[in-house]
Design a protein around this motif. Structure first.
Motif, PDB file in Angstrom:
ATOM      1  N   GLU A 142      63.433   1.496  49.917  1.00 19.51           N
ATOM      2  CA  GLU A 142      63.287   0.426  50.908  1.00 19.51           C
ATOM      3  C   GLU A 142      62.059  -0.438  50.641  1.00 19.51           C
ATOM      4  N   HIS A 213      68.220  -3.932  56.343  1.00 21.06           N
ATOM      5  CA  HIS A 213      67.675  -3.583  57.643  1.00 21.06           C
ATOM      6  C   HIS A 213      67.340  -4.914  58.293  1.00 21.06           C
ATOM      7  N   GLU A 258      67.057  -1.601  63.343  1.00 25.17           N
ATOM      8  CA  GLU A 258      66.199  -0.458  63.671  1.00 25.17           C
ATOM      9  C   GLU A 258      65.363  -0.768  64.903  1.00 25.17           C
TER      10      GLU A 258
END
Ligand SMILES: [Zn+2]
Ligand SMILES: [Zn+2]
Length: 278
Positions: A142, A213, A258
């Motif tokens: 990530e 994300h 998230e």
């Protein structure tokens, strides 16, 4: 684009599917166990059967496992490095057993040993994890906000990890909009999104992005501060997300939000869906 939340586990793995279904997810992300404890609870055959069945019924796909917070594959400590690799190997094994598609992990930081040493550690960890996990699940690194000695704030660092590791097929990256923005890529305009993607393509290749994300950012561009904000309420802003969810290079990707959901929280998934053209 398929949208989903990071959902909490309440006991057995199938609880994540139920939580995702209730929240209206097309895809979900979950932890393999407690995110603050080493050791991944094993999934039994019965857990796996129930999970796969519920997943198919709910139409939730893909399922992503997010590694625990303790993982640091850039760590100069052999003990932390070894535990981190073992943790990822067990998460990859769990992903295969449950029919999840990938394990996404933060990379960690080199703690002052220098970037080069950190990048070599990461590449070694990638190869070790994939060699020890003969299944099909992918390992995704990530992007980070690049605070302190953490690695992953610059796309060229991923390029080096791909070069050193030999870019195995099961290695990909997860682009976190909040982290990328905080790291200094100003993606708050369409031109900025294109410039960042061009840069990413140069060092890594757009085809290596396997997950998004989608989080807005409370903190300024270049602040290296990781503070998620609800979609359209932060510094990245609604128009940038409208551009991102319709971008031809990204449109086929799963996107995980998230942020807190349910209750009085904004409906981030509904909002993102409303931004999709056509
Ligand atoms: Zn993230
Ligand atoms: Zn974050």
């Amino acid at each position: 684009m398929r949208f989903g939340y990071h959902v909490k586990l309440a006991g057995s793995p199938v609880s994540a599917i139920k939580g995702g279904e209730e929240a209206g997810c097309d895809t979900i992300q979950m932890f393999p166990g407690s995110p603050r404890q080493w050791g991944t609870p094993k999934a039994s055959d019965e857990d796996a059967r129930a999970f796969r069945e519920a997943k198919a019924e709910a139409g939730i796909d893909p399922v992503i496992i997010h590694s625990i917070y303790l993982v640091n594959i850039a760590s100069p400590s052999d003990q932390v490095f070894g535990r981190s690799v073992s943790s990822l190997v067990s998460a990859l094994g769990k992903a295969d057993k449950l029919g999840a598609n990938a394990v996404v992990t933060h990379i960690g930081n080199h703690k002052g040993e220098g970037e080069r040493s950190g990048l070599e550690r990461i590449a070694a960890a990638v190869n070790s994890c994939l060699e020890r996990s003969p299944g099909e699940s992918m390992l995704l690194l990530e992007t980070t906000a690049g605070a302190g000695t953490s690695i992953g704030g610059r796309f060229e660092q991923f390029g080096e990890v791909f070069d050193i590791s030999g870019a195995p097929d099961r290695l990909g990256i997860c682009l976190d909009t909040c982290h990328v923005y905080a790291a200094g890529y100003d993606i708050s305009t369409p031109g900025g999104v294109d410039a960042a993607l061009e840069e990413l393509d140069k060092f890594i290749g757009l085809d290596r992005i396997k997950l998004l994300h989608l989080n807005d950012s409370k903190a300024e561009c270049g602040s290296h501060t990781d503070r998620h904000e609800h979609i359209g309420q932060g510094m990245i802003g609604m128009e940038a997300f409208r551009y991102i969810v319709n971008h031809e290079a990204l449109v086929e990707l799963p996107a995980i939000i998230e942020l807190a959901h349910g209750g009085s929280n904004p409906d981030d998934i509904g909002l993102l869906r409303s931004l999709v053209d056509g």
